[in-house]
Write an enzyme that holds these catalytic residues in place. Sequence first.
Site: not given
Length: 433
Positions: A234-236
């Site tokens: 999970l990453h932005f």
Amino acid sequence: MLTIKRVPTVLSNYQEDASESRGCGRNCLGKCCLPVSKLPLYAFKSDSKRPISPSGATDDPPADFFLNSLLLGQWEDRLNRGLFRYDVTACETKVIPGEQGFIAQLNEGRHLKKRPTEFRVDRVLQPFDPAKFNFTKVGQEEVLFRFEDGGGHTSLFFDSASVDEANPPSVVAINVSPIEYGHVLLIPRVLDCLPQRIDAESFLLALHMAAEAGNPCFRLGYNSLGAFATINHLHFQAYYLSVPFPVEKAPTREIPIAKGLADSGVKISLLMNYPVRGLVYEGGNTLKDLADVVANSCIWLQENNIPFNVLISDSGRRIFLFPQCYAEKQALGEVPQELLDTQVNPAVWEISGHMVLKRRKDYEEATEDYAWRLLAEVSLSEERFQEVKAYIFEATGLVEAEVEDTDANENKGTYQPTTASTTHFPEGCLVLQ
């Protein structure tokens, strides 16, 4: 199973040899090293009761501290230390002539030093695989700071703070293959090893980051699996660009909602006169109001295996949601070869109008017609988009009101850039029209 040969962008200097077992002592973000480490901590303000400030905190930092002094200042420090694979500030950038104002960048560096892989595009949700590259294998020198809820009405900054293993830290790290100046990754609860899937808590964290930056030139983006995310952790992503994205200037038409938004203050609109169909969420009495509505929409998309991209704009006050089908069409051989030849993967930044081109020929010959045709291949058909919108509304409890004329609700784009300090904005990274 749909598969396409993918050559993913390298996001970390530790990605290419991720198969090696490094163990403890490498100063990484894994459970072997991070719990005994100290990192800078930015504790952002929230609506809850403010805690007593611990010793060593910088109380109530200046308004521009988070973006200019901390994030961009530390990003420049890593640039000077040679941690990036190329100098993105030297990349040529121009605004393509035309009504839309698409932005083209020649970034030949992102086309180099990649490893081939089989990338599955028919599953938006896939389990986290610790054997593959993930951000726990990143060295701490690539981390700028931790970004976490301080639980108070004022933001606090600590030069050095111990990690509490019971509360997995969220970190901001550099993208070593940057698209633009200040390109970073926000990695929520890194030790929890969450797969690339939206949840309400993590999405709210991203909105807080946009709000703390407080500058519409700094945006965050999200790519789901199947929509050109290349790491299933999970990453932005986020970066600074000093001109408006074309999508931010596009007109919108408000969707009248009869039930479901209650007193949240959130408004939902259709994106108009743009090559990719999308929904625009804005307003909200609190960041959480807006985050909950958007996150619930994303959750329905990912649970129903529909790839999507998200742009967080206007300091977290305006969110663009794009369901897309480009990778599926690519795997089925339905994308024209002339578009495939450019090797552009239309993820959130390209969809928003920032075209990252890898060949000088494509950069020099880039036209508005090319950008429009590429993005049109990304979009769901009108019929399919309306279907998806209806399912999102049903799943999230939204009921659309029946009205005879919605033309009065059509608005022009609302991008209003602010004047930014030039301290961290070298001429090489500014786009000149």
